[in-house]
Design an enzyme around this catalytic site. Structure first.
Site, PDB file in Angstrom:
ATOM      1  CG  HIS A  99      -1.914  -1.067   1.269  1.00  0.00           C
ATOM      2  ND1 HIS A  99      -3.072  -0.995   0.540  1.00  0.00           N
ATOM      3  CD2 HIS A  99      -1.958  -2.255   1.923  1.00  0.00           C
ATOM      4  CE1 HIS A  99      -3.791  -2.092   0.744  1.00  0.00           C
ATOM      5  NE2 HIS A  99      -3.140  -2.878   1.565  1.00  0.00           N
ATOM      6  CG  HIS A 109      -2.414  -9.807  -3.985  1.00  0.00           C
ATOM      7  ND1 HIS A 109      -3.216 -10.685  -4.692  1.00  0.00           N
ATOM      8  CD2 HIS A 109      -1.938 -10.511  -2.928  1.00  0.00           C
ATOM      9  CE1 HIS A 109      -3.234 -11.854  -4.073  1.00  0.00           C
ATOM     10  NE2 HIS A 109      -2.475 -11.787  -3.021  1.00  0.00           N
ATOM     11  NE  ARG A 113      -2.556 -20.862  -4.116  1.00  0.00           N
ATOM     12  CZ  ARG A 113      -3.052 -19.863  -4.852  1.00  0.00           C
ATOM     13  NH1 ARG A 113      -2.483 -18.665  -4.838  1.00  0.00           N
ATOM     14  NH2 ARG A 113      -4.113 -20.048  -5.619  1.00  0.00           N
ATOM     15  CG  HIS A 174     -20.690  -6.386  -0.876  1.00  0.00           C
ATOM     16  ND1 HIS A 174     -19.665  -7.242  -0.568  1.00  0.00           N
ATOM     17  CD2 HIS A 174     -20.258  -5.164  -0.497  1.00  0.00           C
ATOM     18  CE1 HIS A 174     -18.670  -6.567  -0.019  1.00  0.00           C
ATOM     19  NE2 HIS A 174     -19.002  -5.308   0.043  1.00  0.00           N
ATOM     20  CG  ASN A 260      -6.383 -21.472  15.534  1.00  0.00           C
ATOM     21  OD1 ASN A 260      -6.296 -20.307  15.929  1.00  0.00           O
ATOM     22  ND2 ASN A 260      -6.950 -22.433  16.211  1.00  0.00           N
ATOM     23  NE  ARG A 262       3.285 -14.471  13.506  1.00  0.00           N
ATOM     24  CZ  ARG A 262       3.554 -13.213  13.164  1.00  0.00           C
ATOM     25  NH1 ARG A 262       3.327 -12.783  11.946  1.00  0.00           N
ATOM     26  NH2 ARG A 262       4.064 -12.378  14.064  1.00  0.00           N
TER      27      ARG A 262
END
Lengths: 302, 302
Positions: A99, A109, A113, A174, A260, A262
């Site tokens: 940003h 962005h 992976r 939306h 869960n 990080r």
């Protein structure tokens, strides 16, 4: 060539970790003030990661470059979601969100992976997408052309397919707006009759290596452009949309929150300052209105 | 008494609409500068609403008071979610969120609502909860005691039950923090052997009428307290948590986004200025750290 057909997970992991270092170094050069802090974290169930963050740099108000390599038993949520059969997994990758201060420098962005269930079930995924606060059509063409050039080396359909995938994925339902001008997005690139897993790895590397030249070009071009309070106001509103997308729709974020992960590394993508105004409607004929009109799926930038 | 046992939907709707007007009037008095703008909207499938908003008032940076009364065919998502049998529904209510300028004035939220499927299937729901940026234990006691006093008039278990419900509902799971100090939350208050639907309506009215005295007290007490940049910084971070809760967990927001609700009215709850900093940890012994330690479920304030 068979030796090259299946890269090892160590080889892929090393590449990603090195990529993180090189990107951080290049971005520090471009920022000229910000230095990446380093947070190393462990995952109780196996593996861990390195989060690197600039806050209040000269060009970048907040920039995060995450590397992680995690493994172990497949979390139940993952097994259900992907209908996996196996017991173990290995996942590694690099995630980036930046940003900038200046509203004329776009938010960027990137994610690359690798996911492995067993020797025979492994794939790459990732993509790069751009979120300009103000859309400049020439820059949008430059960005998409850069990605198309890479895609075209591998398959004539890649750019069209992955560009549409990004349009569909980075969509704020939306609002009926795309998050930005998209880019490319791909997943489940496995070895098949046409491409070895090593070919997939080469493609992902080319995408990853495009990040620095693309973004440093956009920084150099725009970082010194003068801006007004109105430009800043609009930037904060567009960052609000970025938050809406990431918290409501982004699969990676949702998955991280549910399993869960990080938290600080997952939510590193959220902007430094954001605002929501009630029913803000850009003035007719303004640059803000022009940008809104271009936040649509299916625009052919190149 | 039978005449009173079942309030008509017109009676309930009129009460809610009048409530909106009275609350807006009282809040304008307390703010002394902000005037509520009025946006009236129609729902294509039946009904509509009135959104009223203050932006950049003297005390309130952003305040929204929504009234709506919608009806028609039950949306598919609603039918599935609630496993309804019927075809038609009627829903009306008032929703409020207020974000003050001064970090020592808490954020407040209230919702009161009525939902009807047919003559025999109807219920009330709602609640009030408070989100102080800095928790003052005396104020927390005042707030909870005010709600307990109302609850105790109706049932000895109400406060304990509805207080726990709020603790569980306003919980940011991925942070393991409550959104604020809770309050009361209740739903599906139908007519039963103990209470007529009219009794339920009386209870909801008492809760609704508590909003103005509670919040104007908190405003008067804190609006002129001096604050520093550090207090403001913390306020913006806490607002970030408010956004995380509303976009990730809030059932009303999620439902509204999924069912094509009026976006600007749904997202009116989002704060005016917000920030996310990477891994902000309050100083040991600070007021910020004290607040964090009190953002837990199960604290008995009274």
């Amino acid at each position: 060539m068979q030796a090259l057909a299946t890269p090892s997970k160590e080889q892929i992991t090393n590449y990603f970790q090195d990529l993180q270092n090189r990107i951080c170094h290049a971005i520090e050069q471009a920022d000229r003030k910000g230095k990446f802090l380093t947070d190393t974290w462990q995952r109780l169930e196996g593996g861990g990661g390195i989060s690197r963050i600039i806050q209040q740099g000269q060009v970048l108000e907040k920039a995060g470059v995450n590397f992680s390599a995690v493994f172990g038993e497949i979390p139940e949520a993952l097994r259900t979601h992907f209908q996996f059969q196996g017991e173990k997994f290995y996942a590694t990758g690099v995630s980036i969100v930046m940003h900038p201060h200046n509203p004329f420098v776009p938010i960027i962005h990137m994610n690359v992976r690798y996911f492995q269930l067993d020797e025979h079930t492994a794939w790459f995924g990732g993509g790069i997408d751009l979120t300009p606060h103000y859309i400049d059509e020439e820059e949008a063409r430059f960005f998409h052309q850069s990605l198309k050039n890479i895609c075209d080396k591998y398959h004539t359909n890649y750019y069209a397919t992955f560009k549409k995938w990004a349009d569909d994925y980075f969509f704020i339902k939306h609002r009926q707006e795309t998050r930005g001008i998209g880019g490319i997005f791909f997943d489940r690139l496995k070895a098949d009759s046409e491409f070895s897993l090593y070919d997939r790895f080469l493609f992902v590397q080319e995408v990853a290596e495009a990040f620095v030249p693309i973004y440093t070009h956009l920084i150099a071009k725009n970082k010194n452009r003068p801006f007004t309070e109105q430009h800043k106001r609009w930037q904060l509103l567009r960052r609000g949309r970025y938050v809406e997308f990431n918290l409501v729709y982004d699969a990676g974020t949702k998955f991280g929150l549910e399993t869960n992960g990080r938290i600080e590394s997952i939510l590193m993508s959220l902007p430094p300052y954001v605002s929501w105004e009630y029913n803000y409607v850009p003035q007719s004929g303004s640059a803000e209105e022009k940008t809104l009109k271009l936040l649509k799926k299916g625009i052919e930038w190149v």
